[in-house]
Design a protein around this motif. Structure first.
Motif, short mmCIF file in Angstrom:
data_model
loop_
_atom_site.label_atom_id
_atom_site.label_comp_id
_atom_site.label_asym_id
_atom_site.label_seq_id
_atom_site.Cartn_x
_atom_site.Cartn_y
_atom_site.Cartn_z
N GLU A 82 -0.15 12.72 -8.89
CA GLU A 82 -0.88 13.92 -8.46
C GLU A 82 0.02 15.15 -8.49
O GLU A 82 -0.37 16.22 -9.00
CB GLU A 82 -1.42 13.72 -7.04
CG GLU A 82 -2.18 14.90 -6.48
CD GLU A 82 -2.62 14.69 -5.05
OE1 GLU A 82 -2.84 15.69 -4.33
OE2 GLU A 82 -2.70 13.51 -4.62
N GLU B 5 2.04 1.85 -3.46
CA GLU B 5 0.89 2.29 -4.25
C GLU B 5 0.57 3.76 -3.98
O GLU B 5 0.30 4.54 -4.90
CB GLU B 5 -0.32 1.41 -3.90
CG GLU B 5 -1.43 1.44 -4.91
CD GLU B 5 -2.50 0.43 -4.56
OE1 GLU B 5 -2.86 -0.37 -5.44
OE2 GLU B 5 -2.99 0.44 -3.40
N ASP B 6 0.62 4.15 -2.71
CA ASP B 6 0.35 5.54 -2.33
C ASP B 6 1.41 6.49 -2.89
O ASP B 6 1.09 7.61 -3.32
CB ASP B 6 0.29 5.67 -0.81
CG ASP B 6 -0.95 5.01 -0.20
OD1 ASP B 6 -1.88 4.72 -0.98
OD2 ASP B 6 -0.96 4.77 1.02
N THR B 7 2.66 6.05 -2.87
CA THR B 7 3.74 6.89 -3.41
C THR B 7 3.53 7.13 -4.91
O THR B 7 3.72 8.25 -5.40
CB THR B 7 5.11 6.22 -3.19
OG1 THR B 7 5.31 6.01 -1.79
CG2 THR B 7 6.23 7.08 -3.74
N THR B 8 3.13 6.10 -5.62
CA THR B 8 2.85 6.23 -7.05
C THR B 8 1.71 7.21 -7.29
O THR B 8 1.80 8.07 -8.18
CB THR B 8 2.48 4.85 -7.64
OG1 THR B 8 3.56 3.94 -7.43
CG2 THR B 8 2.17 4.96 -9.12
N THR B 9 0.66 7.09 -6.50
CA THR B 9 -0.50 7.97 -6.64
C THR B 9 -0.12 9.43 -6.39
O THR B 9 -0.54 10.34 -7.11
CB THR B 9 -1.62 7.56 -5.67
OG1 THR B 9 -1.99 6.19 -5.93
CG2 THR B 9 -2.84 8.45 -5.83
N LYS B 10 0.69 9.65 -5.36
CA LYS B 10 1.13 11.01 -5.04
C LYS B 10 1.97 11.61 -6.16
O LYS B 10 1.84 12.77 -6.51
CB LYS B 10 1.94 11.01 -3.74
CG LYS B 10 1.10 10.91 -2.48
CD LYS B 10 1.98 11.01 -1.24
CE LYS B 10 1.15 10.92 0.03
NZ LYS B 10 2.00 11.01 1.25
N LYS C 169 0.83 -1.21 0.00
CA LYS C 169 0.00 0.00 0.00
C LYS C 169 0.87 1.26 0.00
O LYS C 169 0.54 2.26 -0.65
CB LYS C 169 -0.93 0.02 1.21
CG LYS C 169 -1.93 1.16 1.21
CD LYS C 169 -2.87 1.08 2.40
CE LYS C 169 -3.93 2.18 2.31
NZ LYS C 169 -3.38 3.54 2.17
N GLN C 170 1.98 1.21 0.71
CA GLN C 170 2.89 2.37 0.75
C GLN C 170 3.43 2.68 -0.64
O GLN C 170 3.49 3.85 -1.06
CB GLN C 170 4.03 2.10 1.72
CG GLN C 170 4.99 3.28 1.87
CD GLN C 170 6.13 2.97 2.81
OE1 GLN C 170 6.42 1.81 3.11
NE2 GLN C 170 6.79 4.00 3.30
#
Length: 344
Positions: free
Chosen positions: A267, A259-264, A256-257
């Motif tokens: 963005e 995945e979140d880094t990719t999303t950020k 999840k970490q």
């Protein structure tokens, strides 16, 4: 006949004049010579000055700007004509150059992807420049490094400086990119830099690659040498023998970490001209490389790489505690990673 006093005086006077005449004549001749010398010198100096100016004007004519191609106004911010300080682009000075950056994460196929781009005769991607900490110590050093790359003054084995049509680098998200994202986004907009995002869909396979590569840094399985990428199946098989143990308890939080880094990242750089690529898509469908070449506005070429994939085959053969990993991911949104096509 008696001598006349008046005539004697006149003769005396006349006889004395010739004694003074030679000195005065000499003085006149000397002054005349000096005047002539000064005049001649001034004429010579003027002629030399005129020749110098003519020579300088010739140089200026040679260095006159060449005729640059007509560019679509909407595309103009991304077209550049860099002037390197270390060499001359010569006949390529009027060839437009585009700036790019491959934004990725370690063990996501970025090294393989970059070798494909560098296989193009008009693309120069200069590697993972910001892996050196001093270059990313602050935004000033980052900008200084980027300026050197985009001015075509950065030299690597991939450099095709004179006639390159697209120049860039590979930049990992954890190498100051996320930390200074606001300043870097502003720089990209100001300099007309396009971003190529390259991520991996199967984050579990990425984790295996990260753990195996980290292990080999110390173990150095290839004759005492650490290699992150290989060019033969023999070397790949040796590295693939190591099967990492994955912490099943922290597996989902770790995935999840990432995945979140990719999303950020997507963005943060959303306002930058960009394209998003996935490693699995490029492997499965090589037409994706045509999309990248279109994005960089370079002629279409068939791109090749000498790199060989290290971890092949089903995941069950690559993880030491496979059953624990299966149990941890079953029923979660990451369960699809377990049965993904091993060719990816």
């Amino acid at each position: 006949m008696a001598d006349d006093p008046a005539s004697l005086t006149k003769e005396t006077f006349i006889s004395k004049v010739p004694k003074k005449s030679p000195l005065m004549l000499r003085m006149i001749v000397l002054v005349f010579a000096m005047v002539c010398g000064v005049f001649i010198c001034s004429v010579c100096l003027k002629q030399i000055s005129t020749r110098s100016k003519v020579g300088f004007m010739k140089v200026e004519v040679i260095d006159m700007p060449c005729s640059k191609p007509t560019i679509d106004p909407s595309d103009a911010p991304f077209v550049h004509f860099p002037k390197p300080t270390t060499y001359s682009r010569a006949e390529c000075a009027c060839h437009p150059v585009r700036y790019f950056a491959i934004l990725s994460m370690q063990r996501s196929g970025s090294g393989w992807f970059e070798t494909l781009l560098n296989n193009h005769t008009n693309i120069s991607s200069n590697g993972e420049i910001f892996s050196v900490k001093v270059r990313r110590s602050n935004i000033s050093t980052i900008v200084e490094t980027l300026d050197k790359v985009y001015n075509l003054d950065w030299f690597t084995s991939a450099s095709k400086n004179e006639c390159t049509a697209a120049v860039g680098l590979k930049w990992m998200l954890n190498q100051g990119l996320m930390q200074h994202h606001e300043e870097i986004v502003e720089y990209f907009k100001r300099r007309g830099v396009s971003a190529i995002f390259l991520f991996r869909r199967n984050l579990l396979r990425r984790m295996i690659s990260v753990l195996a590569n980290s292990y080999d840094r110390d173990a150095k399985l290839l004759n005492g040498t650490h290699k992150s990428h290989v060019h033969s199946h023999h070397e790949a098989d040796i590295l693939a023998k190591y099967k990492p143990v994955i912490n099943a308890t922290l597996l989902i939080p770790n995935l999840k970490q990432v995945e979140d880094t990719t999303t950020k990242a997507l963005e943060y750089f959303n306002s930058t001209r960009h394209i998003v690529m996935y490693y699995e898509d490029v492997v499965k469908n090589r037409t994706k490389l045509r999309d990248v070449q279109d994005f960089l506005k370079v002629p279409q070429r068939k791109l090749k790489s000498r790199q060989v994939k290290i971890h092949r085959g089903p995941l069950s053969n690559q993880i030491d505690n496979w059953e624990d990993v299966q149990k941890a991911l079953q029923g979660s949104r990451y369960e699809t990673f377990l049965n993904a096509d091993y060719r990816k």
